[in-house]
Design a protein around this motif. Structure first.
Motif, short mmCIF file in Angstrom:
data_model
loop_
_atom_site.label_atom_id
_atom_site.label_comp_id
_atom_site.label_asym_id
_atom_site.label_seq_id
_atom_site.Cartn_x
_atom_site.Cartn_y
_atom_site.Cartn_z
N ARG A 1 3.82 -0.19 7.98
CA ARG A 1 3.08 0.16 6.77
C ARG A 1 1.99 1.18 7.09
O ARG A 1 1.82 2.17 6.37
N CYS A 2 1.27 0.94 8.15
CA CYS A 2 0.19 1.86 8.51
C CYS A 2 0.74 3.22 8.87
O CYS A 2 0.16 4.25 8.50
N TYR B 1 0.81 -1.21 0.00
CA TYR B 1 0.00 0.00 0.00
C TYR B 1 0.85 1.27 0.00
O TYR B 1 0.46 2.28 -0.59
N SER C 1 -5.16 -0.76 5.81
CA SER C 1 -4.01 -0.64 6.70
C SER C 1 -4.46 -0.57 8.16
O SER C 1 -3.82 -1.14 9.04
#
Length: 768
Positions: A295-296, A161, A203
């Motif tokens: 990632r988030c 993402y 996410s």
């Protein structure tokens, strides 16, 4: 005249110039190079009558040209005629040629139809080619956009993402503006915000799964971290234990051989475990996939919502911290309950420490310190509450070890743990209390199992086994041959060994507390003093008060306490050897065993006196005098002879007691016997006594006097023991001799023969 000639010349010059101008104008008209209007204007601009003159010149020029044309025609007329003649000749040929040309043209047109068709096809192909080229150019312009969008979709499908967001940024800023006029681009532009929201939702969902995962695996993470911290200290701890064993080797060889062999096995296993797990060192990253949180964080940072994400993460972790810090109600029942509790907390803060060091700003040191202080207060409150329910010292010790490993582990991650070690001192007092309760039961079992008789040793080996457990030294006994008996009973070496075991057990709690040897020495001595002055003293006092403990057992208890009192100095040496602290140190506490055993011995002595008197009372109660007999039996009463034999055998047992104790017991028994016999005579229920009964009673007193004079216990000076019966003797002599005149005459004088006879006592007996 001259003026007139000059004027003529001027006119002549002007005429010539005019002629030249007209000629030039005609030349220009014939040449067609200049505009006619310009030429005519140059002619008519000079004079008003220039038109006529110019027309004359023009007519003259035309006539010249006509003459030239006529000459030319005349010159070429014959040729023209010849040409006409030739044309007439070739007329027929021209018609044939025309037919042939027409036919050729027809045939050429027929043949050119296919060429025209092919040409039209070529033209159409050229148009298509031009269109294709245009399309290719446009597609080449759109293709990168489509490729990037396809890449975006692929990144979305494989959950990349963060890369997808970067791709969106490139699409919006670089590629889509180039082809914004196309409809599909507008669709893409409309879809990009939706994709961003989808990425945020996905996410966030991954983050929630991550939070749930670390909540479930925090105990495993903590267990691994605690195991690693414990392995780092295992080697030094094993060496320390081995050193402690070596210090006591000379004094306690037998026990230390066992401990040493056990310690070597433990040390060997430690090395084997370290070798086995050396390649299996796991960290939080190995146990948990932190990529969702990274990632988030990146996604929310790119989207400008980093602060929202940080607040959400911290809020959720605070909730999880409260859940982790909430203990199970049955946690205090098993060590596994405490281990799981500590593992979850360690796992929680190991994760937070990892997040702190690998992310920028998601959590801060201030945040983790605040969270740790909150957790530490809760942990201490929980441990205070649940540890108070622990009645098993082994469980308390396991709890202490877990707290130490827990504290060392988190200290390695930079968290302050001083309050935990302060808590350990509170738990140490509780641990000592549980130890005291446990050892109270052990002491009771030892006392109940003891036979309260000297320890028999048949050979040298048995003797060495006993002295390896108890520091007994008696040169006189060493000179005796086997078999022989040691003065103390079996409980003495067992009590001594249990006191040492208590010291070892107390020492186990003091290990790894980051305290100096002096403090450990002081703690050991204080706990040992509590064992001696409270637990052992209470057990001895209760033992002495038990109804089934007889005189023989009490005598043996006195002997046992004497030897235990003498062994206290060896216990002090034992503690000093363990802690390496000299007894000469100013702050070194002393053991209070001397006072403990003295108090127990005094209690036993008092109980001996009491039980001896009770036994005498039992014999007195079975006395059956016939107070109305006319004559005595001529021998002492049977009950009294039995009593004297009992006292004689009892005092023979007292030979092992200290002389003063045996003498006091003997004197107390004789005095109590004398008083009991006196009370028998003066009993209010006894109304009448015959002289025969007095004589029989006198025979019994004589046996008592003979017993006292036989020195049943050595050490009395002169007739000291016989003086116990002096009151009774003088009273009986008064009635046997009936020497009342002497009694009355000498009454109150220091030299009176009946000085110890009380007048009221004599009168009472006289009345009977």
């Amino acid at each position: 005249m001259a003026r007139k000639s000059k004027s003529n010349l001027s006119e002549l010059y002007l005429e010539e110039n005019k002629d030249q101008i007209y000629e030039n104008a005609l030349a220009e008209i014939q040449s067609f190079e200049l505009l006619l209007g310009t030429t005519l204007r140059s002619v008519y601009d000079d004079q008003p009558n220039a038109h006529q003159k110019f027309m004359e010149k023009l007519d003259a020029c035309i006539r010249n040209h006509d003459r030239e044309i006529e000459k030319m025609c005349n010159f070429h007329h014959q040729g023209f005629v010849d040409a006409i003649t030739e044309l007439l000749k070739v007329r027929a040929d021209a018609e044939k040629l025309k037919v042939q040309v027409t036919d050729t043209n027809r045939r050429l047109q027929d043949a050119g139809k296919e060429v025209i068709a092919q040409t039209e096809e070529i033209i159409r192909c050229r148009v298509q080619q031009r269109n294709i080229t245009t399309v290719v150019e446009k597609l080449q312009l759109c293709l990168p956009v489509l490729e990037m969008y396809s890449k975006l979709k692929e990144q979305m499908s494989v959950k990349r993402y963060y890369s997808a967001l970067k791709t969106m940024e490139q699409l919006e800023n670089l590629y889509l503006p180039r082809v914004s006029q196309y409809r599909f681009c507008q669709i893409m532009i409309e879809n990009l915000p939706k994709l961003r929201e989808e990425i945020k939702e996905i996410s966030m969902s991954d983050l929630k799964d991550f939070l749930e995962s670390i909540r479930k695996h925090s105990d495993r993470i903590g267990e691994t971290a605690m195991k690693q911290a414990q392995q780092q200290k295992t080697f030094s701890t094993a060496l320390q234990k081995q050193n402690n064993v070596n210090y006591g080797r000379n004094m306690h060889l037998g026990r230390n051989r066992i401990l040493e062999s056990k310690n070597e096995i433990t040390l060997k296993r430690t090395f084997e475990d370290e070798d086995e797990h050396e390649e299996e060192v796991l960290t939080a990253q190995d146990l948990v996939d932190f990529s969702p949180v990274y990632r988030c964080l990146h996604i929310y940072s790119v989207l400008g919502d980093g602060e929202i994400f940080e607040n959400y993460y911290r809020k959720q972790r605070r909730k999880q911290a409260r859940l982790v810090l909430q203990p199970q109600s049955s946690m205090h029942e098993t060590v596994e309950g405490y281990r799981r509790y500590f593992s979850q907390i360690v796992g929680f803060f190991v994760v937070e420490d990892h997040i702190l060091h690998v992310t920028q700003g998601l959590v801060t040191r201030t945040y983790t310190d605040e969270l740790w202080n909150m957790a530490l207060s809760k942990i201490i409150a929980v441990l205070r509450t649940h540890s108070s329910y622990c009645s098993d010292p082994d469980l308390v010790l396991e709890l202490k070890n877990l707290i130490v490993v827990f504290a060392d582990t988190l200290q390695g991650y930079g968290f302050p743990v001083n309050r935990l070690f302060d808590l350990l001192f509170e738990i140490r007092d509780q641990y000592n209390e549980t130890l005291l309760k446990k050892w109270s039961g052990l002491f009771r079992d030892i006392f109940e199992a003891d036979n309260y008789s000297p320890i028999p040793v048949a050979n040298e080996e048995e003797y060495r086994v006993v002295i390896s457990k108890f520091p007994f030294q008696d040169p006189e006994l060493d000179k005796q041959s086997f078999p022989k008996k040691l003065p103390m009973s079996q409980s003495v070496p067992q009590i001594y060994m249990q006191v040492k075991e208590f010291i070892y057990a107390s020492l186990k709690f003091s290990e790894s507390l980051h305290r100096s040897s002096t403090e450990i020495d002081d703690m050991l001595r204080k706990s040992t003093n509590l064992l001696l002055t409270r637990t052992l003293s209470s057990c001895l006092q209760n033992l002495i008060k038990k109804p089934h403990i007889g005189l023989t057992e009490l005598v043996q208890i006195i002997i046992n306490t004497t030897h235990l009192e003498q062994a206290c100095k060896y216990l002090e040496d034992f503690i000093s050897n363990i802690t390496n602290i000299s007894q000469l140190t100013v702050h070194t506490a002393r053991l209070y065993g001397l006072s403990t055993f003295k108090d127990a011995r005094h209690a036993a002595e008092g109980e001996i006196y009491t039980k001896l008197n009770q036994k005498i009372d039992e014999f007195i109660q079975i006395a059956d005098y016939d107070w109305t007999m006319s004559e005595s039996d001529g021998r002492a009463s049977g009950y009294l002879m039995d009593l004297i034999n009992f006292l004689r055998s009892t005092f023979q047992v007292f030979t092992h007691l200290p002389g003063k104790v045996a003498q006091t017991a003997c004197m107390s028994a004789c005095q109590h016997l004398s008083m009991s016999l006196m009370q028998m005579l003066l009993d209010s229920e006894l109304k009448q006594i015959s002289m025969g009964a007095i004589q029989q009673f006198n025979l019994d007193v004589i046996q008592c006097e003979l017993f006292a004079s036989s020195e049943p216990v050595p050490g009395f000076q002169g007739d000291t023991l016989q003086l116990a019966f002096i009151d009774l003797r003088q009273l009986l002599d008064l009635f046997m001799v009936w020497d009342w005149s002497t009694y009355l005459a000498d009454y109150g004088q220091a030299t009176s023969k009946y000085l110890r006879v009380n007048p009221s006592t004599a009168l009472t007996l006289l009345e009977k």
